[in-house]
Design an enzyme around this catalytic site. Structure first.
Site, PDB file in Angstrom:
ATOM      1  N   SER A 152       0.836  -1.186   0.000  1.00  0.00           N
ATOM      2  CA  SER A 152       0.000   0.000   0.000  1.00  0.00           C
ATOM      3  C   SER A 152       0.872   1.237   0.000  1.00  0.00           C
ATOM      4  O   SER A 152       1.961   1.239   0.580  1.00  0.00           O
ATOM      5  CB  SER A 152      -0.887  -0.002   1.248  1.00  0.00           C
ATOM      6  OG  SER A 152      -1.481   1.253   1.443  1.00  0.00           O
ATOM      7  N   TYR A 165      -1.824   0.960  10.466  1.00  0.00           N
ATOM      8  CA  TYR A 165      -1.879   0.427   9.106  1.00  0.00           C
ATOM      9  C   TYR A 165      -0.571   0.729   8.368  1.00  0.00           C
ATOM     10  O   TYR A 165       0.041  -0.166   7.776  1.00  0.00           O
ATOM     11  CB  TYR A 165      -3.074   1.030   8.368  1.00  0.00           C
ATOM     12  CG  TYR A 165      -3.169   0.626   6.924  1.00  0.00           C
ATOM     13  CD1 TYR A 165      -3.688  -0.614   6.572  1.00  0.00           C
ATOM     14  CD2 TYR A 165      -2.746   1.472   5.906  1.00  0.00           C
ATOM     15  CE1 TYR A 165      -3.779  -1.001   5.250  1.00  0.00           C
ATOM     16  CE2 TYR A 165      -2.839   1.093   4.581  1.00  0.00           C
ATOM     17  CZ  TYR A 165      -3.354  -0.137   4.251  1.00  0.00           C
ATOM     18  OH  TYR A 165      -3.440  -0.522   2.940  1.00  0.00           O
TER      19      TYR A 165
END
Length: 182
Positions: A152, A165
Site C-alpha cells: 500500500s 496500518y
C-alpha cells in the site's frame, strides 16, 4: 499463440486472501482464466460464493471459496488444508487481505488502539508470514512457487491517522524484490 500463453498456470493451485470487489476478485478471475485452481478467501462468505460461482461457470474455471480471517492462525491453517484437500500442493500465495485503517472521524490518531495495532499486525504482517510457513514445503517440493504480497502507498507515505496500518505495511515493503530461495 497468444502472448498470455507464456503465463499459463495450468494445474497450479493459488490461494488468495482478501478477495472482495477489486484487486482480489480480478486477480482470482485472471488466475482461473490462465488455468489455475483458485482458492479464494475472505471473511465474507456471500461474496466468496458469488465469485467462486462466476469462476466455475466460466469455461474450465476451478475455484473453491473458504471463509477465513487472515488474522487468525487457525483460519489460515484451515484455509491451506482445504486448498490441499481440493487441489493438492500449493504453488501461489496472493496475500491481499488488509486491516487496521482508521479515519479522522474515528477519533484521529488515538483511534489506533491496542486492538487496531494488533489487528493490523496480525493481518498485514503475520498472515503473510504464516501462509509462507504453511505453504513453503509444497513450493520446495516442486522447486518453485510464488508468494505475492499486495502493498500500500500507506507503507511508503504515512496517511494520518492510520498509523498502525502504515507501520504494518512498511513491514512488507522491505521484502519487495527479495528472491526467496526455498
Amino acid at each position: 499463440m497468444s502472448v498470455l500463453d507464456r503465463f499459463r498456470l495450468d494445474g497450479r493451485t493459488a490461494i488468495l486472501t482478501g478477495v472482495g470487489p477489486g484487486v482480489g476478485e480480478h486477480v482470482a478471475k485472471a488466475y482461473a482464466e490462465l488455468g489455475a485452481n483458485v482458492v479464494i478467501s475472505a471473511r465474507s462468505r456471500e461474496r466468496l460464493d458469488r465469485i467462486a460461482g462466476e469462476i466455475n461457470a466460466a469455461d474450465g474455471g476451478r475455484a473453491i471459496a473458504i471463509a477465513a480471517d487472515a488474522g487468525e492462525k487457525a483460519d489460515l491453517e484451515r484455509l491451506v488444508a482445504g486448498a490441499r484437500d481440493a487441489f493438492g500442493p500449493i504453488h501461489i500465495v496472493f496475500n491481499n487481505a488488509a486491516a487496521g485503517v482508521v479515519y479522522a472521524a474515528d477519533g484521529g490518531l488515538w483511534a489506533n488502539t491496542d486492538e487496531v495495532w494488533k489487528t493490523a499486525m496480525e493481518v498485514n504482517v503475520m498472515a503473510t508470514w504464516r501462509l509462507t510457513e504453511l505453504t513453503e514445503a509444497d513450493m520446495r517440493a516442486h522447486g518453485k512457487g510464488s508468494i505475492i504480497s499486495v502493498q500500500s502507498c500507506g507503507g511508503f507515505t504515512p496517511i494520518p491517522p492510520a498509523v498502525a496500518y502504515g507501520v504494518s505495511k512498511v513491514s512488507g515493503v522491505s521484502a519487495n524484490g527479495t528472491d526467496l530461495r526455498l
